[in-house]
Write a protein that holds these residues in place. Sequence first.
Motif, PDB file in Angstrom:
ATOM      1  N   ARG A  86       1.131  -1.319  -0.235  1.00  0.00           N
ATOM      2  CA  ARG A  86       0.303  -0.028   0.198  1.00  0.00           C
ATOM      3  C   ARG A  86       0.898   0.850  -0.140  1.00  0.00           C
ATOM      4  O   ARG A  86       2.316   1.175   1.306  1.00  0.00           O
ATOM      5  N   VAL A  87       0.100   1.734  -1.010  1.00  0.00           N
ATOM      6  CA  VAL A  87       2.124   3.287  -0.957  1.00  0.00           C
ATOM      7  C   VAL A  87       0.435   4.363  -1.359  1.00  0.00           C
ATOM      8  O   VAL A  87      -0.444   4.593  -2.448  1.00  0.00           O
ATOM      9  N   VAL A  88       0.781   5.374  -0.382  1.00  0.00           N
ATOM     10  CA  VAL A  88       0.423   7.212  -0.495  1.00  0.00           C
ATOM     11  C   VAL A  88       1.131   7.463  -0.682  1.00  0.00           C
ATOM     12  O   VAL A  88       2.736   7.376  -0.228  1.00  0.00           O
ATOM     13  N   PRO A  89       0.831   9.052  -1.024  1.00  0.00           N
ATOM     14  CA  PRO A  89       2.033   9.829  -1.468  1.00  0.00           C
ATOM     15  C   PRO A  89       3.306  10.139  -0.651  1.00  0.00           C
ATOM     16  O   PRO A  89       4.859  10.592  -0.616  1.00  0.00           O
ATOM     17  N   GLN A  90       2.954   9.205   1.218  1.00  0.00           N
ATOM     18  CA  GLN A  90       3.483  10.089   2.142  1.00  0.00           C
ATOM     19  C   GLN A  90       3.820   8.756   2.491  1.00  0.00           C
ATOM     20  O   GLN A  90       5.078   8.794   4.095  1.00  0.00           O
ATOM     21  N   GLN A  91       3.223   8.034   2.198  1.00  0.00           N
ATOM     22  CA  GLN A  91       3.770   6.385   3.068  1.00  0.00           C
ATOM     23  C   GLN A  91       3.535   5.571   2.502  1.00  0.00           C
ATOM     24  O   GLN A  91       2.847   5.174   1.410  1.00  0.00           O
ATOM     25  N   PHE A  92       4.924   4.499   2.558  1.00  0.00           N
ATOM     26  CA  PHE A  92       5.368   2.710   1.784  1.00  0.00           C
ATOM     27  C   PHE A  92       4.995   1.701   2.500  1.00  0.00           C
ATOM     28  O   PHE A  92       5.634   1.826   4.044  1.00  0.00           O
ATOM     29  N   VAL A  93       4.554   0.930   2.608  1.00  0.00           N
ATOM     30  CA  VAL A  93       3.726   0.154   3.621  1.00  0.00           C
ATOM     31  C   VAL A  93       4.146  -0.824   3.008  1.00  0.00           C
ATOM     32  O   VAL A  93       2.599  -1.268   1.807  1.00  0.00           O
ATOM     33  N   VAL A  94       4.483  -1.997   3.256  1.00  0.00           N
ATOM     34  CA  VAL A  94       4.729  -3.829   3.109  1.00  0.00           C
ATOM     35  C   VAL A  94       4.240  -4.304   4.517  1.00  0.00           C
ATOM     36  O   VAL A  94       5.123  -4.469   5.320  1.00  0.00           O
ATOM     37  N   GLU A  95       2.730  -5.578   3.956  1.00  0.00           N
ATOM     38  CA  GLU A  95       3.417  -6.343   5.046  1.00  0.00           C
ATOM     39  C   GLU A  95       2.623  -7.716   4.892  1.00  0.00           C
ATOM     40  O   GLU A  95       2.334  -7.965   3.795  1.00  0.00           O
ATOM     41  N   THR A  96       2.962  -8.147   6.111  1.00  0.00           N
ATOM     42  CA  THR A  96       3.300 -10.236   5.823  1.00  0.00           C
ATOM     43  C   THR A  96       2.319 -10.548   7.200  1.00  0.00           C
ATOM     44  O   THR A  96       2.692  -9.775   8.122  1.00  0.00           O
ATOM     45  N   THR A  97       1.260 -11.508   6.981  1.00  0.00           N
ATOM     46  CA  THR A  97       1.096 -11.962   7.970  1.00  0.00           C
ATOM     47  C   THR A  97       1.757 -13.879   8.457  1.00  0.00           C
ATOM     48  O   THR A  97       0.954 -14.723   8.958  1.00  0.00           O
ATOM     49  N   GLN A  98       2.499 -14.146   7.997  1.00  0.00           N
ATOM     50  CA  GLN A  98       3.336 -15.204   7.195  1.00  0.00           C
ATOM     51  C   GLN A  98       4.617 -15.077   7.604  1.00  0.00           C
ATOM     52  O   GLN A  98       5.640 -14.227   6.958  1.00  0.00           O
TER      53      GLN A  98
END
Length: 218
Positions: free
Chosen positions: A61-73
Motif C-alpha cells: 500500500r503506497v500513498v504520497p507520504q507512506q510506503f507500507v508492505v506487510e505479511t502475516t506469514q
Amino acid sequence: MPTLKQNGLSIVAVGDFNSKIFQPSWFVAEQLISETEGKEPAELFIAEQLATFKLPWVTVRVVPQQFVVETTQDSHFEALRDLVLGTFRLLRHTPIRQLGINVEQHYLCEDLERWNNFGHKLAPKDEWRKVMKDPGLLWMRMKEKATREGGPPGYTQVDVASSMPFQPGIFIRVNNHYELQSEAGAMGTTTMIKVLESGFAPALANAKVIIDNLVSLL
C-alpha cells in the motif's frame, strides 16, 4: 500457555512517493515479484494518490507520504525485507525520512481469568477503583529512546491491546522506529537500506525479547 494465532510483520517508510509507480507490472518488470504473481493480484487499485494490491504472501500500500508492505506469514519475513531492499535500491533517490520495522502478534488466552489477570499486571487497578467501579485495560503504549550503536536515532514503541479477531486474546505490536534524515536534509534511502541490511535481524530479536517477556505474564 497462550497460543500464538497470528505473527505479522510490516515495514513502513515515510517520505515522498509517486504512488502510481508501485503497481504489480512495475514489480514484475524489475523482477521483484514473479510474472505469475503479478498477473492476478487481489484488491488492486491504482490512482494518483493510492496504489494498493495484495499477493498471497504480501500486501503493498503506497500513498504520497507512506510506503507500507506487510505479511502475516512469518516464513516470508525475510522476503518482505528483500522486497523493500530491491525496491529502493532501484529508487535510491526517493526522499525517505523515517522507517519502521514492526512486529505484530495475536495470542489467544486459555480463559478469561488469565486474560483479565494480564491486564491487572500491566495496569494495577487499586488507584482506578477509587474513581471507577469496574476499570479495565483496553490499550497501553510504552516507548523508549533506542540506543543503536552506529545506527540512526529512533525509538522502540510497544502497544498492547485486546485482540479483536481472537477472544479472549492479546495483541502486541513492537515498532522499531528509525529517523533517517540528517540535519542537512539529505535523502535517507541509503541509510534505510543499511538499516534493513544490518539492523533487520536485531530489530526482530528486540521485538522477540519484549513480546516473550509480556507473554510470560499471561
